[in-house]
Scaffold this active site. Structure first.
Site, PDB file in Angstrom:
ATOM      1  N   THR A   1       0.824  -1.210   0.000  1.00  0.00           N
ATOM      2  CA  THR A   1       0.000   0.000   0.000  1.00  0.00           C
ATOM      3  C   THR A   1       0.856   1.257   0.000  1.00  0.00           C
ATOM      4  OG1 THR A   1      -1.650  -1.228   1.236  1.00  0.00           O
ATOM      5  CG2 THR A   1      -1.884   1.154   1.202  1.00  0.00           C
TER       6      THR A   1
ATOM      7  N   GLY B   1       1.859   9.103  10.475  1.00  0.00           N
ATOM      8  CA  GLY B   1       1.660   9.120   9.015  1.00  0.00           C
ATOM      9  C   GLY B   1       2.355  10.288   8.352  1.00  0.00           C
TER      10      GLY B   1
ATOM     11  N   ILE C   1       2.148  13.495   9.032  1.00  0.00           N
ATOM     12  CA  ILE C   1       2.392  14.689   9.860  1.00  0.00           C
ATOM     13  C   ILE C   1       3.899  14.888  10.040  1.00  0.00           C
ATOM     14  CG2 ILE C   1       1.912  15.792  12.077  1.00  0.00           C
ATOM     15  CD1 ILE C   1      -0.376  13.706  12.436  1.00  0.00           C
TER      16      ILE C   1
ATOM     17  N   GLY D   1     -12.320  -1.198   6.021  1.00  0.00           N
ATOM     18  CA  GLY D   1     -10.871  -1.208   5.811  1.00  0.00           C
ATOM     19  C   GLY D   1     -10.106  -0.332   6.785  1.00  0.00           C
TER      20      GLY D   1
ATOM     21  N   LYS E   1       4.963   3.503  18.714  1.00  0.00           N
ATOM     22  CA  LYS E   1       5.208   4.880  18.272  1.00  0.00           C
ATOM     23  C   LYS E   1       5.679   5.751  19.437  1.00  0.00           C
ATOM     24  CE  LYS E   1       1.824   4.367  14.557  1.00  0.00           C
ATOM     25  NZ  LYS E   1       0.374   4.404  14.263  1.00  0.00           N
TER      26      LYS E   1
END
Lengths: 437, 437
Positions: B13, B134, B136, B187, B205
């Site tokens: 992806t 992501g 940011i 999803g 994270k």
């Protein structure tokens, strides 16, 4: 340990903050940078004020040239603000091969071309994170973090003073003048608040952001500017009834190869993040074609937040200098100079958006029909109406939200409407933003 | 024009997103970087899936080593995720003097030490902006933009799946299982959602952020982890009555030389910006001693947002490579390796905060007195109580908010309380955060 010698011109509020940070966090900065920052000289015309920081003897001077001409100094911070003598000092320092850190948004918006051209010729770096959004790492994010993106739009609350005034008016229902006076007493607004209240400061900042985000050779005078002094508690209240808040928004969009650049009070949906930005805080909402929407939030001004940005810039330029990467890593204005292009501006008359209108109408039959007739004739269709019986100076407020309409058509329609005998005063118009879902 | 040759391992992806961005925005990236990015090789075990991107013949390969060993390739992007073979590939590439871009949070949280040590020894860069938040530009902001600050605390919504589930439960009043199923159908949640729902992904994270922000040699196992699967609509509703929202929050603080590191469902004031972060979005609220509070918001996952971060990293490493600044500008983990220290952790038992408690009590006189007696004996004082007549399985929910209390004392008190004959089930406890004003 390696050392980097720096000088400061302007020992005011932000300058003092920078000195405080460099002293308090010196070990921390060393442990990140791997080098020691030596603040060798500070120049200011005022040597008397007690800034409550200790300095080695001989650091302070009245003469900026003692900073600019010092052969040991690699980086000069300009924190006096305003156009002159800041501009002359910066250009002299650049010619002396000093790297520059500045937070001077007015200077960069009005004379950035000259400064960046000189810096490019001399191979020095100019960093200016503190010029927009105070301590928020925004400029760095546009230049590097979002580098993969075609930036599509920017919506910014870029002026803390006006945001404080609007937030307080919203929370307390008081009028503009009363809140402005309070803000002045608390030190959130200057004695002459024109630049903040009339949108000029935000437009300076927007000019800088547009250059960085779009690579467009835009000038400050290209930005449409409107201020908040006409906003009333009545409009704030009606906005709320429609589910909107009023913010002084700096807006930039690319649409069909043209750039929209404007600063004005704007109604935005109350559920949007930007609506929740209160007080003197700043926030910038940026949409990129890959990243989607992003938001950056923080204190947009003040001694320590802006000091944080200035020291962050200082560390970056110090790092570049230490590894001889100065002037070569990231282009000063985000794009390679050869790629910065004149992008056509969309005329304000051609901008399309929904509008809020508050008519001061006599409470008579047929008024709504007359108004909506003129609007319709000018291609403006109505999305919502509120008519309530509260009289203001003999007139009843009749409030409308339109669907998307052309700015030009709105002016044309209002010219006609305001001439109607049943309309008692000038119609209040506030632009709305419908791209903030 | 200068060129920089890169390779990609993992054509899933995010990998596909990277290729799309590099193709669509190639001119834009060139105009910022001053160089052309050539994607020379892509390795993936699946050569059949149609990713809807056009590639030159010979780019695709099944063998990662054809990327890792290609002498022309300077930067390798690892986007397969998981521990192995990603770890082996990255270490091989580092030994071959390739710079690395990765978005692999699990790998960095569990084996970061080994990877960063190898990179430091070989003088190569490792960038990982896509591993947290992501698209940011967060990691870059901590390492550079906020470099002048002693970071005091971090509060992050770092997992989009769990934020989607909690937001939907809040908006629609439905149960956890029902919303999770919806999320899987859309999803937004994986078939096995354990990592997302149980806080493990957010803890990966947080481990990365703590290392960067505090220069602390923390390990993943040091992070306290709690998930959201026990949260019920009833608790969400009671939270709202107190003016709170429930978020899966990753929290890190430095307090008295000790670090708090925890991920758990947390009640936060509904007026705080973090409360307004809905759906799959991420946001990170960081307080620094100079800048004050800042917030960074955006899409925390997904093909294009994470692709934006990866390409941003690629451009940075490309710039470093072109001016021979690789491995020398900014330390891999924000602090010079010699400054990274073992910082003592605060035991979870010693953490102090307010608590939300929902007791399932029989509707009899004296229950409140018994419960509050045990709480008081354990040094826990009550700030607010709600008792309402709605019965759940024969019991009445009795809900309390405490003042600040020690985690250990709360466990001790609840052990006693849950043994009372008038208490019908296990008491629900949710931690609250009072540093978010």
């Amino acid at each position: 340990m390696k050392e980097i010698k720096v000088g400061l011109i302007g020992f005011g509020t932000v300058g003092t903050g920078v000195v405080k940070i460099l002293q308090k966090n010196s070990k921390l900065i060393e442990s990140r940078m791997g080098a020691k920052v030596i603040l060798k000289r500070i120049a200011d015309v005022d040597l008397k004020t007690d800034r409550r920081v200790r300095l080695r003897p001989g650091v302070l001077t009245r003469k900026a040239e003692e900073v600019i001409k010092d052969p040991e100094i690699n980086i000069v911070m300009e924190l006096i603000g305003g156009i002159e003598p800041a501009k002359t000092f910066i250009l002299q320092a650049i010619r002396n091969r000093k790297h520059i850190v500045t937070a001077n948004k007015a200077l960069l918006a009005l004379h950035g071309d000259e400064i960046f051209r000189a810096a490019h010729q001399c191979g020095v770096d100019v960093n200016f994170e503190g010029s927009v959004g105070g301590g928020i790492p925004l400029i760095r994010s546009i230049k590097e973090g979002l580098v993969a993106n075609r930036i599509q739009s920017i919506f910014g609350i870029l002026n803390g003073t006006s945001n404080y005034v609007l937030s307080k008016m919203t929370d307390e229902g008081k009028g503009f003048k009363e809140i402005l006076k309070e803000a002045q007493q608390k030190g959130y607004a200057e004695a002459d608040p024109t630049y903040d209240i009339e949108g000029i400061d935000a437009a300076h900042k927007l000019t800088i952001l547009i250059r960085l985000a779009f690579g467009a050779a835009i000038q400050f005078k290209d930005v449409f500017i409107g201020g908040i002094s006409e906003i009333t508690p009545v409009d704030i209240q009606f906005g709320r009834e429609f589910g909107y808040r009023i913010k002084l928004l700096a807006i930039a969009k690319v649409d069909g190869g043209k750039i929209e650049a404007r600063v004005h009070p704007t109604m935005i949906p109350e559920k949007h993040l930007l609506s929740t930005v209160g007080g003197v805080f700043n926030a910038i909402y940026i949409k990129g074609d890959a990243v989607g929407p992003t938001l950056f939030y923080g204190q947009g001004a003040g001694q320590m937040p802006t000091g944080s940005a200035v020291v962050g810039d200082l560390v970056e330029l110090g790092r570049n200098h230490l590894i001889r990467a100065s002037g070569r890593r990231v282009p000063l204005l985000s794009y390679q100079p050869s790629s910065i292009a004149k992008v056509p501006l969309k005329k304000m008359d051609d901008v399309v958006m929904p509008f809020y209108m508050r008519f001061s109408a006599l409470d008579r039959p047929g008024v709504l029909s007359k108004i909506s007739g003129i609007l319709g004739k000018n291609d403006i269709s109505i999305a919502a109406v509120i008519q309530k019986g509260r009289q203001i100076r003999g007139a009843v407020p009749l409030v409308m939200m339109t669907h998307e309409a052309k700015e030009k058509n709105v002016h044309q329609a209002l010219k006609e409407i305001d001439r109607l005998g049943v309309i008692l005063g000038k119609t209040m118009v506030i632009r709305m933003e419908n791209e903030l879902e």
